[in-house]
Design a protein around this motif. Structure first.
Motif, PDB file in Angstrom:
ATOM      1  N   GLU A 262       2.140  17.590 -19.154  1.00 14.96           N
ATOM      2  CA  GLU A 262       2.361  17.721 -20.970  1.00 14.96           C
ATOM      3  C   GLU A 262       4.297  17.766 -21.315  1.00 14.96           C
ATOM      4  OE1 GLU A 262       1.290  20.199 -17.971  1.00 14.96           O
ATOM      5  OE2 GLU A 262      -0.442  19.805 -18.854  1.00 14.96           O
ATOM      6  N   THR A 263       4.851  17.627 -20.215  1.00 14.95           N
ATOM      7  CA  THR A 263       5.933  16.763 -19.973  1.00 14.95           C
ATOM      8  C   THR A 263       6.424  15.279 -20.022  1.00 14.95           C
ATOM      9  OG1 THR A 263       7.025  18.312 -18.599  1.00 14.95           O
ATOM     10  CG2 THR A 263       8.565  16.786 -19.111  1.00 14.95           C
ATOM     11  N   LEU A 264       5.278  14.988 -19.572  1.00 13.77           N
ATOM     12  CA  LEU A 264       5.643  13.268 -20.007  1.00 13.77           C
ATOM     13  C   LEU A 264       5.421  13.179 -21.375  1.00 13.77           C
ATOM     14  CD1 LEU A 264       5.644  10.330 -18.459  1.00 13.77           C
ATOM     15  CD2 LEU A 264       3.342  10.754 -17.107  1.00 13.77           C
ATOM     16  N   GLU A 265       4.030  13.540 -21.545  1.00  9.10           N
ATOM     17  CA  GLU A 265       3.373  13.143 -22.452  1.00  9.10           C
ATOM     18  C   GLU A 265       4.714  13.791 -24.010  1.00  9.10           C
ATOM     19  OE1 GLU A 265      -0.309  14.892 -22.935  1.00  9.10           O
ATOM     20  OE2 GLU A 265      -1.388  13.748 -21.667  1.00  9.10           O
TER      21      GLU A 265
ATOM     22  N   GLU B  71      -0.395   5.404 -18.602  1.00  6.03           N
ATOM     23  CA  GLU B  71      -0.946   3.798 -17.786  1.00  6.03           C
ATOM     24  C   GLU B  71      -0.241   3.175 -16.799  1.00  6.03           C
ATOM     25  OE1 GLU B  71      -3.350   2.556 -15.072  1.00  6.03           O
ATOM     26  OE2 GLU B  71      -3.943   4.413 -15.867  1.00  6.03           O
ATOM     27  N   GLN B  72       0.497   2.681 -17.909  1.00  3.21           N
ATOM     28  CA  GLN B  72       1.748   1.744 -17.442  1.00  3.21           C
ATOM     29  C   GLN B  72       2.898   2.353 -16.979  1.00  3.21           C
ATOM     30  OE1 GLN B  72       1.208  -1.947 -18.398  1.00  3.21           O
ATOM     31  NE2 GLN B  72       3.636  -2.104 -17.280  1.00  3.21           N
ATOM     32  N   MET B  73       3.042   3.122 -17.144  1.00  7.35           N
ATOM     33  CA  MET B  73       4.516   4.157 -16.466  1.00  7.35           C
ATOM     34  C   MET B  73       3.538   4.381 -14.892  1.00  7.35           C
ATOM     35  SD  MET B  73       6.164   6.484 -19.667  1.00  7.35           S
ATOM     36  CE  MET B  73       6.657   7.320 -18.873  1.00  7.35           C
ATOM     37  N   LEU B  74       1.864   4.760 -15.031  1.00 12.60           N
ATOM     38  CA  LEU B  74       1.804   5.784 -13.765  1.00 12.60           C
ATOM     39  C   LEU B  74       1.981   4.563 -13.081  1.00 12.60           C
ATOM     40  CD1 LEU B  74       0.211   9.137 -15.221  1.00 12.60           C
ATOM     41  CD2 LEU B  74       2.805   8.667 -14.290  1.00 12.60           C
ATOM     42  N   SER B  75       1.115   3.964 -12.944  1.00 16.15           N
ATOM     43  CA  SER B  75       0.538   2.717 -12.053  1.00 16.15           C
ATOM     44  C   SER B  75       0.632   0.737 -12.625  1.00 16.15           C
ATOM     45  CB  SER B  75      -0.919   2.876 -12.399  1.00 16.15           C
ATOM     46  OG  SER B  75      -1.743   2.456 -13.563  1.00 16.15           O
TER      47      SER B  75
ATOM     48  N   LYS C 223      23.323   3.072  -8.493  1.00 21.94           N
ATOM     49  CA  LYS C 223      21.895   3.711  -9.230  1.00 21.94           C
ATOM     50  C   LYS C 223      21.893   4.790  -9.878  1.00 21.94           C
ATOM     51  CE  LYS C 223      18.375   5.363  -7.041  1.00 21.94           C
ATOM     52  NZ  LYS C 223      17.155   5.930  -5.753  1.00 21.94           N
ATOM     53  N   VAL C 224      21.569   4.797 -11.110  1.00 25.73           N
ATOM     54  CA  VAL C 224      22.095   6.378 -11.985  1.00 25.73           C
ATOM     55  C   VAL C 224      20.535   7.125 -11.997  1.00 25.73           C
ATOM     56  CG1 VAL C 224      23.866   4.772 -13.322  1.00 25.73           C
ATOM     57  CG2 VAL C 224      21.477   4.724 -14.300  1.00 25.73           C
ATOM     58  N   TYR C 225      19.738   5.851 -11.630  1.00 27.29           N
ATOM     59  CA  TYR C 225      17.605   7.053 -11.692  1.00 27.29           C
ATOM     60  C   TYR C 225      17.409   6.853 -10.577  1.00 27.29           C
ATOM     61  CZ  TYR C 225      19.253   7.656 -16.980  1.00 27.29           C
ATOM     62  OH  TYR C 225      19.496   7.834 -18.599  1.00 27.29           O
ATOM     63  N   LEU C 226      16.335   8.020 -10.493  1.00 25.30           N
ATOM     64  CA  LEU C 226      15.282   7.293  -9.259  1.00 25.30           C
ATOM     65  C   LEU C 226      14.273   6.034  -9.376  1.00 25.30           C
ATOM     66  CD1 LEU C 226      13.646  10.684  -9.202  1.00 25.30           C
ATOM     67  CD2 LEU C 226      15.609   9.975  -7.857  1.00 25.30           C
ATOM     68  N   GLN C 227      14.207   5.701  -9.014  1.00 24.46           N
ATOM     69  CA  GLN C 227      13.593   4.769  -8.727  1.00 24.46           C
ATOM     70  C   GLN C 227      12.006   4.693  -8.762  1.00 24.46           C
ATOM     71  OE1 GLN C 227      14.107   1.135  -8.006  1.00 24.46           O
ATOM     72  NE2 GLN C 227      15.979   2.521  -7.607  1.00 24.46           N
ATOM     73  N   LEU C 228      11.133   3.971  -9.904  1.00 29.67           N
ATOM     74  CA  LEU C 228      10.382   4.047 -10.678  1.00 29.67           C
ATOM     75  C   LEU C 228       9.096   5.192  -9.893  1.00 29.67           C
ATOM     76  CD1 LEU C 228       8.465   4.004 -13.426  1.00 29.67           C
ATOM     77  CD2 LEU C 228       7.281   1.635 -12.801  1.00 29.67           C
ATOM     78  N   ASP C 229       8.766   4.420  -7.851  1.00 32.54           N
ATOM     79  CA  ASP C 229       8.226   5.203  -7.700  1.00 32.54           C
ATOM     80  C   ASP C 229       8.505   6.700  -7.167  1.00 32.54           C
ATOM     81  OD1 ASP C 229       6.581   2.696  -7.176  1.00 32.54           O
ATOM     82  OD2 ASP C 229       7.718   1.915  -5.721  1.00 32.54           O
ATOM     83  N   GLU C 230       9.250   6.852  -6.943  1.00 34.83           N
ATOM     84  CA  GLU C 230      10.388   8.292  -7.379  1.00 34.83           C
ATOM     85  C   GLU C 230       9.566   8.906  -8.067  1.00 34.83           C
ATOM     86  OE1 GLU C 230      14.286   7.688  -4.546  1.00 34.83           O
ATOM     87  OE2 GLU C 230      14.360   6.649  -6.337  1.00 34.83           O
ATOM     88  N   TYR C 231       9.595   8.264  -9.176  1.00 31.01           N
ATOM     89  CA  TYR C 231       9.229   9.574 -10.467  1.00 31.01           C
ATOM     90  C   TYR C 231       7.917   9.626 -10.273  1.00 31.01           C
ATOM     91  CZ  TYR C 231      13.584   9.777 -12.901  1.00 31.01           C
ATOM     92  OH  TYR C 231      14.605   9.558 -13.419  1.00 31.01           O
ATOM     93  N   ARG C 232       6.997   8.307 -10.208  1.00 31.04           N
ATOM     94  CA  ARG C 232       5.566   8.459 -10.419  1.00 31.04           C
ATOM     95  C   ARG C 232       5.300   9.619  -8.569  1.00 31.04           C
ATOM     96  NH1 ARG C 232       4.247   1.853 -10.391  1.00 31.04           N
ATOM     97  NH2 ARG C 232       4.419   2.406 -12.782  1.00 31.04           N
ATOM     98  N   LYS C 233       5.680   9.580  -7.760  1.00 32.18           N
ATOM     99  CA  LYS C 233       5.841  10.329  -6.502  1.00 32.18           C
ATOM    100  C   LYS C 233       5.993  12.093  -6.874  1.00 32.18           C
ATOM    101  CE  LYS C 233       6.466  11.607  -1.815  1.00 32.18           C
ATOM    102  NZ  LYS C 233       7.310  12.389  -1.672  1.00 32.18           N
ATOM    103  N   LEU C 234       6.827  12.013  -7.566  1.00 37.43           N
ATOM    104  CA  LEU C 234       6.943  13.605  -8.268  1.00 37.43           C
ATOM    105  C   LEU C 234       5.799  13.778  -9.601  1.00 37.43           C
ATOM    106  CD1 LEU C 234      10.926  13.270  -9.200  1.00 37.43           C
ATOM    107  CD2 LEU C 234       9.604  14.260  -7.111  1.00 37.43           C
ATOM    108  N   TYR C 235       5.405  13.189  -9.879  1.00 35.36           N
ATOM    109  CA  TYR C 235       4.380  12.858 -10.635  1.00 35.36           C
ATOM    110  C   TYR C 235       3.071  12.973  -9.962  1.00 35.36           C
ATOM    111  CZ  TYR C 235       0.693  12.367 -14.263  1.00 35.36           C
ATOM    112  OH  TYR C 235      -0.227  13.202 -15.456  1.00 35.36           O
ATOM    113  N   ARG C 236       2.682  12.314  -8.786  1.00 32.33           N
ATOM    114  CA  ARG C 236       1.477  12.891  -8.051  1.00 32.33           C
ATOM    115  C   ARG C 236       1.444  14.256  -7.439  1.00 32.33           C
ATOM    116  NH1 ARG C 236       2.889   7.875  -6.360  1.00 32.33           N
ATOM    117  NH2 ARG C 236       2.838   8.550  -4.801  1.00 32.33           N
ATOM    118  N   GLU C 237       2.812  14.898  -7.481  1.00 39.95           N
ATOM    119  CA  GLU C 237       2.797  16.103  -6.739  1.00 39.95           C
ATOM    120  C   GLU C 237       2.919  17.579  -7.510  1.00 39.95           C
ATOM    121  OE1 GLU C 237       6.983  15.193  -4.299  1.00 39.95           O
ATOM    122  OE2 GLU C 237       5.189  13.972  -3.189  1.00 39.95           O
ATOM    123  N   GLY C 238       3.095  17.412  -8.862  1.00 42.23           N
ATOM    124  CA  GLY C 238       2.531  17.767 -10.058  1.00 42.23           C
ATOM    125  C   GLY C 238       4.026  18.202 -10.462  1.00 42.23           C
ATOM    126  N   ILE C 239       5.365  17.629  -9.415  1.00 47.86           N
ATOM    127  CA  ILE C 239       6.886  17.955  -9.591  1.00 47.86           C
ATOM    128  C   ILE C 239       7.186  17.803 -11.543  1.00 47.86           C
ATOM    129  CG2 ILE C 239       9.013  17.806  -9.618  1.00 47.86           C
ATOM    130  CD1 ILE C 239       8.208  17.062  -6.761  1.00 47.86           C
TER     131      ILE C 239
END
Length: 128
Positions: free
Chosen positions: A78-81, A98-102, A58-74
């Motif tokens: 602007e960074t994602l875009e 939309e595809q990345m987030l859901s 495992k070299v990166y976080l799982q997609l769900d972990e990244y999505r949680k960090l996005y929802r939490e504002g971490i």
């Protein structure tokens, strides 16, 4: 595995595999060996992709972990875009976000480690 007309060369195969294996087992309390030494001459993210493909690590976080960090504002919007447009300046930003987030994205890993042993066990009835 497909049968190949090329002969199997054990010495060449062992020599190639040796590049990815540590020269000694990890020590219990102190590990001084970089087990990813075979990748240190590669650019960082390319090395991570290769290590993932070969070892399944495992070299990166799982997609769900990244999505949680996005929802939490971490991870900021602007960074994602910025990253999306940096990787693909002609991207349809809204669709990709939309595809990345859901969206339902495939994350399975099929490492090469273990395939040789499996082939020996099934094809040659030998457990190395």
């Amino acid at each position: 595995m497909k049968n190949s007309s090329k002969p199997f060369h054990a010495h060449e195969t062992i020599h190639a595999l040796k590049h990815y294996l540590p020269t000694q087992a990890p020590l219990k309390d102190f590990i001084h060996h970089n087990s990813l030494h075979a990748f240190q001459d590669q650019p960082f993210h390319k090395a991570l992709r290769q290590a993932n493909a070969i070892f399944g690590c495992k070299v990166y976080l799982q997609l769900d972990e990244y999505r949680k960090l996005y929802r939490e504002g971490i991870i900021k919007n602007e960074t994602l875009e910025h990253i999306i447009l940096e990787k693909n300046p002609r991207a349809r930003l809204g669709e990709i976000k939309e595809q990345m987030l859901s969206g339902d994205l495939h994350e399975s890993v099929h490492p090469r480690t273990g395939r040789l042993r499996s082939a020996w066990k099934t094809q040659h009835k030998v457990n190395p």
